[in-house]
Design an enzyme around this catalytic site. Sequence first.
Site, PDB file in Angstrom:
ATOM      1  N   GLN A 246       2.102  28.533  -6.292  1.00 37.69           N
ATOM      2  CA  GLN A 246       2.191  29.319  -6.231  1.00 37.69           C
ATOM      3  C   GLN A 246       2.586  29.756  -7.491  1.00 37.69           C
ATOM      4  OE1 GLN A 246       2.245  30.799  -2.987  1.00 37.69           O
ATOM      5  NE2 GLN A 246       3.699  32.938  -3.620  1.00 37.69           N
TER       6      GLN A 246
ATOM      7  N   GLU B 121       0.997  -1.250   0.163  1.00 39.63           N
ATOM      8  CA  GLU B 121      -0.263   0.099   0.240  1.00 39.63           C
ATOM      9  C   GLU B 121       0.204   1.521   0.139  1.00 39.63           C
ATOM     10  OE1 GLU B 121      -3.171   0.001   3.179  1.00 39.63           O
ATOM     11  OE2 GLU B 121      -3.807   2.123   3.019  1.00 39.63           O
TER      12      GLU B 121
ATOM     13  N   GLN C 280      14.644  34.469 -12.107  1.00 33.05           N
ATOM     14  CA  GLN C 280      16.252  33.288 -11.421  1.00 33.05           C
ATOM     15  C   GLN C 280      15.356  32.410 -10.626  1.00 33.05           C
ATOM     16  OE1 GLN C 280      19.212  34.662  -9.259  1.00 33.05           O
ATOM     17  NE2 GLN C 280      20.885  33.321 -10.579  1.00 33.05           N
TER      18      GLN C 280
END
Length: 383
Positions: A340, A246, A283
């Site tokens: 985000q 599982e 960046q």
Amino acid sequence: MPMTRWPFTEEHEQLRKSIRDFVEAELAPHAEEWEEASAFPDFVFERLGELGYLGLAYPEEYGGGGGDYLCNVVLAEEMTRCNSAGLAMGVAVQTDMAVPPLYKFGSEEQKRRYLVPAVAGRKIFCLGISEPDAGSDVAGIKTTATKTDGGWLINGRKTFITNGARAHAMTLVARTDKDAGHQGISLFVVDTDTDGFRVEKTLDKVGMHSSDTAEITFTDMLVPDEALLGKEGEGFYNISWELQGERLIGAAGAIAGARRSMEAALAYAKERKTFGKPIGRHQAVRHALADMATEIEAAQQLVYSAAWKVANGEYPVREISMAKLITGEVAWKVVDKALQLFGGYGYSMEFPIQRAWRDARLIRIGGGTDEIMREVIGRMEGL
Ligand SMILES: Cc1cc2nc3c(=O)[nH]c(=O)nc-3n(C[C@H](O)[C@H](O)[C@H](O)COP(=O)(O)OP(=O)(O)OC[C@H]3O[C@@H](n4cnc5c(N)ncnc54)[C@H](O)[C@@H]3O)c2cc1C
């Protein structure tokens, strides 16, 4: 010729392609509808059974595909393309959780009666371990199975049972001796149409909306002697075996799902512009995506290493626990970061990332929490 990547072979890649084509054509288009319905339809099991995907690693005499454990990993990975982790989970409960104990511990009669129709998709299975007062502490379960004339009398309550509202059969963990601790637990396979089996309610959840999750009671439910699965008193050890499968299949699916969220964020980062350039060219965003890709790769390699060992007959509890722990944490971190990067659209219900975010949270809880994984690993490190 499909490209291969360790530990998969060309056969695995061909299987991957067939599953992917099926999932994209027949499951993904219904994701929204099935999420809203709070359950995908039962015929999905029948269709998967017809295609041979519910028993990829079982011997052909039981209707299985005769493949190895890595075929199940391929299935779990490709099921993430249905865009609804609840659906993937409902199927994984059948393929890698509730049914494997039948193959491993079942009598020939039980295999014929339950395993064969489960592999064919004609019997839907659920797994009854958790109770309102016992989840992590499996040995603390209170559901009892009492030996009586003509069988076992079952009383108690299970909760959080995936597929529970629709299953034809349940692999059940019950206490057969209240004074025997871990040795007082046994496994059963029971038909859900038996008198005394009752679905009390289905539960509302944060995510996994296309999967039904039920609370179930057993009131003087009489099941025959043959419902005992494996030996009396060995249920705790047998369910501990089940939990490894599982956890590993959960880990495989979770990290494959996280990769899909990362890829969606990457595509968006190439297209969404701010301050005159695609956000991926800033960046901070580029580095965030680099971290996501790196952490996914590392976690997935741990899954593959554990899965390869399982496919080769090992039982690597330490690596499986580590794989479950790291994939849960990485998947959650990656999906949160992906959301985000979608900015306000990430928080909108119109973008699919919100569903991935809600669904991903479960892997850190279901099948053994992060804390329990740390307990297992810590103990295996000698503490
Ligand atoms: C959507 C969903 C589907 C599920 N499907 C199934 C299913 O099909 N079948 C089934 O049987 N169960 C199922 N579960 C149940 C799941 O496996 C349990 O929720 C899980 O094992 C945790 O148990 P619990 O909820 O009782 O939490 P508890 O065991 O009460 O734990 C509560 C908190 O305490 C922490 N904790 C507990 N013990 C320790 C410890 N020793 N050290 C440190 N921290 C500890 C836990 O990590 C957790 O953070 C499902 C759950 C969900 C939410």
